[in-house]
Design a protein around this motif. Structure first.
Motif, PDB file in Angstrom:
ATOM      1  N   SER A  10      48.671  45.839  63.238  1.00 51.34           N
ATOM      2  CA  SER A  10      48.526  44.513  63.860  1.00 51.34           C
ATOM      3  C   SER A  10      48.436  44.594  65.379  1.00 51.34           C
ATOM      4  CB  SER A  10      49.715  43.624  63.482  1.00 51.34           C
ATOM      5  OG  SER A  10      50.915  44.101  64.101  1.00 51.34           O
ATOM      6  N   LEU A  11      48.722  45.759  65.958  1.00 48.54           N
ATOM      7  CA  LEU A  11      48.725  45.898  67.409  1.00 48.54           C
ATOM      8  C   LEU A  11      47.302  46.051  67.934  1.00 48.54           C
ATOM      9  CD1 LEU A  11      51.750  48.330  67.911  1.00 48.54           C
ATOM     10  CD2 LEU A  11      51.730  45.828  67.943  1.00 48.54           C
ATOM     11  N   THR A  12      47.025  45.329  69.009  1.00 53.23           N
ATOM     12  CA  THR A  12      45.715  45.394  69.652  1.00 53.23           C
ATOM     13  C   THR A  12      45.904  45.813  71.103  1.00 53.23           C
ATOM     14  OG1 THR A  12      45.830  43.049  70.232  1.00 53.23           O
ATOM     15  CG2 THR A  12      44.758  43.609  68.148  1.00 53.23           C
ATOM     16  N   ARG A  13      44.816  46.105  71.778  1.00 58.41           N
ATOM     17  CA  ARG A  13      44.905  46.502  73.176  1.00 58.41           C
ATOM     18  C   ARG A  13      44.907  45.269  74.083  1.00 58.41           C
ATOM     19  NH1 ARG A  13      44.404  51.776  74.090  1.00 58.41           N
ATOM     20  NH2 ARG A  13      43.653  53.107  72.422  1.00 58.41           N
ATOM     21  N   PRO A  14      45.646  45.304  75.202  1.00 64.37           N
ATOM     22  CA  PRO A  14      46.564  46.370  75.607  1.00 64.37           C
ATOM     23  C   PRO A  14      47.794  46.399  74.700  1.00 64.37           C
ATOM     24  CG  PRO A  14      46.699  44.573  77.162  1.00 64.37           C
ATOM     25  CD  PRO A  14      45.576  44.231  76.233  1.00 64.37           C
ATOM     26  N   ALA A  15      48.170  47.572  74.285  1.00 63.14           N
ATOM     27  CA  ALA A  15      49.206  47.730  73.268  1.00 63.14           C
ATOM     28  C   ALA A  15      50.553  47.173  73.709  1.00 63.14           C
ATOM     29  CB  ALA A  15      49.346  49.209  72.891  1.00 63.14           C
ATOM     30  N   TYR A  16      50.884  47.302  75.002  1.00 63.61           N
ATOM     31  CA  TYR A  16      52.205  46.816  75.440  1.00 63.61           C
ATOM     32  C   TYR A  16      52.292  45.303  75.288  1.00 63.61           C
ATOM     33  CZ  TYR A  16      50.861  44.715  79.925  1.00 63.61           C
ATOM     34  OH  TYR A  16      50.334  43.900  80.889  1.00 63.61           O
ATOM     35  N   ARG A  17      51.186  44.594  75.577  1.00 62.47           N
ATOM     36  CA  ARG A  17      51.198  43.139  75.420  1.00 62.47           C
ATOM     37  C   ARG A  17      51.334  42.755  73.948  1.00 62.47           C
ATOM     38  NH1 ARG A  17      46.770  40.146  79.366  1.00 62.47           N
ATOM     39  NH2 ARG A  17      47.683  40.754  81.360  1.00 62.47           N
ATOM     40  N   SER A  18      50.609  43.464  73.107  1.00 63.00           N
ATOM     41  CA  SER A  18      50.661  43.177  71.680  1.00 63.00           C
ATOM     42  C   SER A  18      52.062  43.423  71.128  1.00 63.00           C
ATOM     43  CB  SER A  18      49.636  44.049  70.950  1.00 63.00           C
ATOM     44  OG  SER A  18      49.531  43.687  69.609  1.00 63.00           O
ATOM     45  N   LEU A  19      52.720  44.488  71.605  1.00 62.07           N
ATOM     46  CA  LEU A  19      54.088  44.767  71.163  1.00 62.07           C
ATOM     47  C   LEU A  19      55.046  43.685  71.654  1.00 62.07           C
ATOM     48  CD1 LEU A  19      56.161  46.547  69.793  1.00 62.07           C
ATOM     49  CD2 LEU A  19      56.223  47.982  71.857  1.00 62.07           C
ATOM     50  N   VAL A  20      54.875  43.215  72.881  1.00 57.85           N
ATOM     51  CA  VAL A  20      55.694  42.115  73.406  1.00 57.85           C
ATOM     52  C   VAL A  20      55.554  40.884  72.511  1.00 57.85           C
ATOM     53  CG1 VAL A  20      55.917  40.453  75.288  1.00 57.85           C
ATOM     54  CG2 VAL A  20      55.737  42.890  75.809  1.00 57.85           C
ATOM     55  N   GLN A  21      54.309  40.530  72.182  1.00 57.82           N
ATOM     56  CA  GLN A  21      54.070  39.351  71.358  1.00 57.82           C
ATOM     57  C   GLN A  21      54.680  39.508  69.966  1.00 57.82           C
ATOM     58  OE1 GLN A  21      49.841  38.776  71.449  1.00 57.82           O
ATOM     59  NE2 GLN A  21      49.834  37.958  73.531  1.00 57.82           N
ATOM     60  N   ALA A  22      54.589  40.709  69.391  1.00 61.46           N
ATOM     61  CA  ALA A  22      55.149  40.940  68.061  1.00 61.46           C
ATOM     62  C   ALA A  22      56.666  40.766  68.063  1.00 61.46           C
ATOM     63  CB  ALA A  22      54.773  42.341  67.577  1.00 61.46           C
ATOM     64  N   ILE A  23      57.329  41.306  69.093  1.00 67.81           N
ATOM     65  CA  ILE A  23      58.791  41.188  69.165  1.00 67.81           C
ATOM     66  C   ILE A  23      59.197  39.742  69.448  1.00 67.81           C
ATOM     67  CG2 ILE A  23      60.836  41.900  70.462  1.00 67.81           C
ATOM     68  CD1 ILE A  23      59.512  44.647  70.824  1.00 67.81           C
ATOM     69  N   GLU A  24      58.477  39.063  70.356  1.00 65.15           N
ATOM     70  CA  GLU A  24      58.788  37.664  70.638  1.00 65.15           C
ATOM     71  C   GLU A  24      58.633  36.801  69.385  1.00 65.15           C
ATOM     72  OE1 GLU A  24      57.739  36.953  75.355  1.00 65.15           O
ATOM     73  OE2 GLU A  24      56.140  36.708  73.866  1.00 65.15           O
ATOM     74  N   THR A  25      57.571  37.032  68.607  1.00 73.43           N
ATOM     75  CA  THR A  25      57.352  36.277  67.379  1.00 73.43           C
ATOM     76  C   THR A  25      58.467  36.528  66.378  1.00 73.43           C
ATOM     77  OG1 THR A  25      54.949  36.314  67.683  1.00 73.43           O
ATOM     78  CG2 THR A  25      55.764  35.893  65.455  1.00 73.43           C
ATOM     79  N   ALA A  26      58.893  37.778  66.260  1.00 76.42           N
ATOM     80  CA  ALA A  26      59.981  38.105  65.333  1.00 76.42           C
ATOM     81  C   ALA A  26      61.284  37.427  65.748  1.00 76.42           C
ATOM     82  CB  ALA A  26      60.169  39.619  65.269  1.00 76.42           C
ATOM     83  N   ILE A  27      61.535  37.344  67.044  1.00 71.94           N
ATOM     84  CA  ILE A  27      62.734  36.658  67.536  1.00 71.94           C
ATOM     85  C   ILE A  27      62.624  35.166  67.267  1.00 71.94           C
ATOM     86  CG2 ILE A  27      64.043  36.037  69.610  1.00 71.94           C
ATOM     87  CD1 ILE A  27      63.273  38.795  70.757  1.00 71.94           C
ATOM     88  N   GLN A  28      61.455  34.586  67.586  1.00 74.26           N
ATOM     89  CA  GLN A  28      61.264  33.143  67.423  1.00 74.26           C
ATOM     90  C   GLN A  28      61.410  32.721  65.964  1.00 74.26           C
ATOM     91  OE1 GLN A  28      60.631  30.973  70.146  1.00 74.26           O
ATOM     92  NE2 GLN A  28      61.290  29.564  68.556  1.00 74.26           N
TER      93      GLN A  28
END
Length: 458
Positions: A10-28
């Motif tokens: 599910s991760l897209t480039r830039p990878a760090y942004r995609s990882l941030v969004q994935a963790i934020e979504t999991a928290i939300q």
């Protein structure tokens, strides 16, 4: 340590942004809970086939955003939700240094001052005894004052089979409506972008809250149906008339489709029409279409005068006693002086005169902004108090808010209104009231310059 990992695919480039969004979504979404320990940066990098530097950058961004916290010798943890409300607008101190277009206010001029002065002089000559000594309010459909009926009729409501509770503005009405519709542990759903105090209010009341997908026409009935099919839902909270940050107005057919889902699953509907009768010829209120299940509230604050903290909560008769009791324990009653001023303004026609002036002023300002922002994606509603300027993503949103503030203008970021992941509707909410026209025009031009300099044009 939590076993949660984002799906590497599910991760897209830039990878760090995609990882941030994935963790934020999991928290939300509650997948990652406050206190959960995240994998070490090295372990996360190994699991996702990323570099340690990429994961480190993502964790740093999450620390800056207040989502996670690193503790020396212990690891990295999901930060506990704060009880402080994250305001989309600037503080009073900061607003003194900025042109504040972040908070929604009506356009004010000499007519408002003259109307208030005239009313206060009249009240000083003949103070109503009930205003000074009254210690109870109990307005029900059968004995509501003509002023209340007249104002609610302008909003498209009659009060047959309904109970009315005067409140100290929309915030009080919203709290009572939430408490009446649900108990701690119950689930209420809402548009996935809405009122900025809804999330903390639900948390304080112990009510679970979940966002539902919206499109240009408002909440999607199919998405609401899917949620209701999965688990019991007590109510759906909606802002159908332009006041939503995205500035959409739900059509009558969309309202009917949502009501059909609500009836099928026996949901209550909380309808926020805080702008009152500000819009031109809006669709009928949902409370008029389904009076048996809608808790509706409106106020005079946003469409007439910020200091006139008067609102009306309208509920089905069978919920009248419950709502009245909850209002009593939270506010006891609406302030007598405010309700007296509101009643006089409505009865004398002052309220409608000021309402008409407000509509004309907001129309002129929206037209001006549309001309300045020509070529940009700008959204507004009929006689709306704000504009919505979409951004490409949440990072552009944050950069633009910062850049515009550096130019001397404060605007609200879309993430503050998210009911769910903050990256679903990136954009800027720009208030068009609250300033003189020259100041408003200066602010619009300054925002336009920043948007175009940063590639805001389509």
């Amino acid at each position: 340590m939590t076993k949660w990992r984002p799906d590497p695919g599910s991760l897209t480039r830039p990878a760090y942004r995609s990882l941030v969004q994935a963790i934020e979504t999991a928290i939300q979404n509650g997948v990652l809970k406050p206190g959960d320990r995240l994998p070490t940066q090295r372990q996360m990098a190994f699991d996702l086939s990323l570099s340690v530097q990429t994961v480190s950058r993502a964790y740093d961004k999450l620390v800056e955003a207040g989502k996670i916290v690193g503790e020396v010798g212990r690891g990295t943890f999901v930060r506990a939700a704060s009880d402080e409300i994250s305001m989309p607008f600037v503080s009073r101190k900061a607003a003194g240094r900025l042109l504040d277009m972040s908070i929604l206010k009506p356009v004010l001029d000499h007519a408002h001052e003259e109307a208030m002065q005239k009313t206060l002089r009249a009240m000083a000559r003949s103070l109503p005894r009930a205003m000074m000594g009254g210690f109870r309010q109990d307005l029900r459909a059968g004995d509501s004052s003509s002023a209340v009926r007249r104002w609610l009729s302008l909003c498209g409501l009659d009060l047959e089979g309904m109970a009315v509770i005067p409140t100290n503005g929309s915030t009080s009405a919203m709290t009572v409506a939430m408490m009446t519709a649900a108990q701690p542990g119950d689930l209420i759903v809402s548009e996935d972008i809405g009122h900025h105090t809804l999330r903390p209010l639900a948390r304080f009341l112990g009510i679970r809250l979940q966002g539902v997908t919206v499109d240009a026409g408002g909440i999607c009935p199919e998405a609401l149906e899917r949620i209701c099919a999965k688990e019991p839902v007590k109510a759906v909270y909606l802002i159908p008339n332009g006041a939503n940050p995205l500035a959409f107005t739900m059509t009558e057919s969309r309202r009917a489709a949502v009501i059909e889902v609500a009836r099928r699953h026996d949901l209550l509907i909380i309808e926020n029409q805080s702008w009152g009768p500000l819009q031109d010829a809006p669709p009928p209120p949902m409370a008029a279409m389904a009076p048996e299940r809608v808790l509706y509230f409106t106020s005079l604050t946003k469409c007439l005068l910020p200091g006139l903290r008067v609102g009306y909560l309208v509920v089905p008769d069978h919920l009248g006693a419950s709502a009245a009791n909850r209002h009593m324990v939270t506010s006891w009653m609406a302030t007598n002086m405010m309700t007296e001023i509101a009643g006089r303004w409505i009865e004398e026609g002052t309220a409608e005169t000021l309402l008409n002036r407000q509509q004309l002023a907001l129309r002129d300002r929206a037209d001006f902004a549309a001309n300045v922002f020509r070529g940009l994606d700008m959204r507004t509603s009929s006689n709306g108090l704000h504009l919505w300027l979409p951004c490409h993503d949440i990072y552009e949103e944050a950069e633009l808010v910062k850049s515009i503030r550096e130019s001397g203008v404060a605007v609200a970021n879309g993430a503050s209104f998210a009911i769910g992941p903050p990256d679903r509707h990136p954009g800027l909410r720009v208030s068009i009231g609250g300033q003189s026209f020259p100041e408003f025009a200066r602010g619009i031009r300054m925002i336009d310059a920043r948007l175009r300099n940063r590639g805001g044009a389509e």
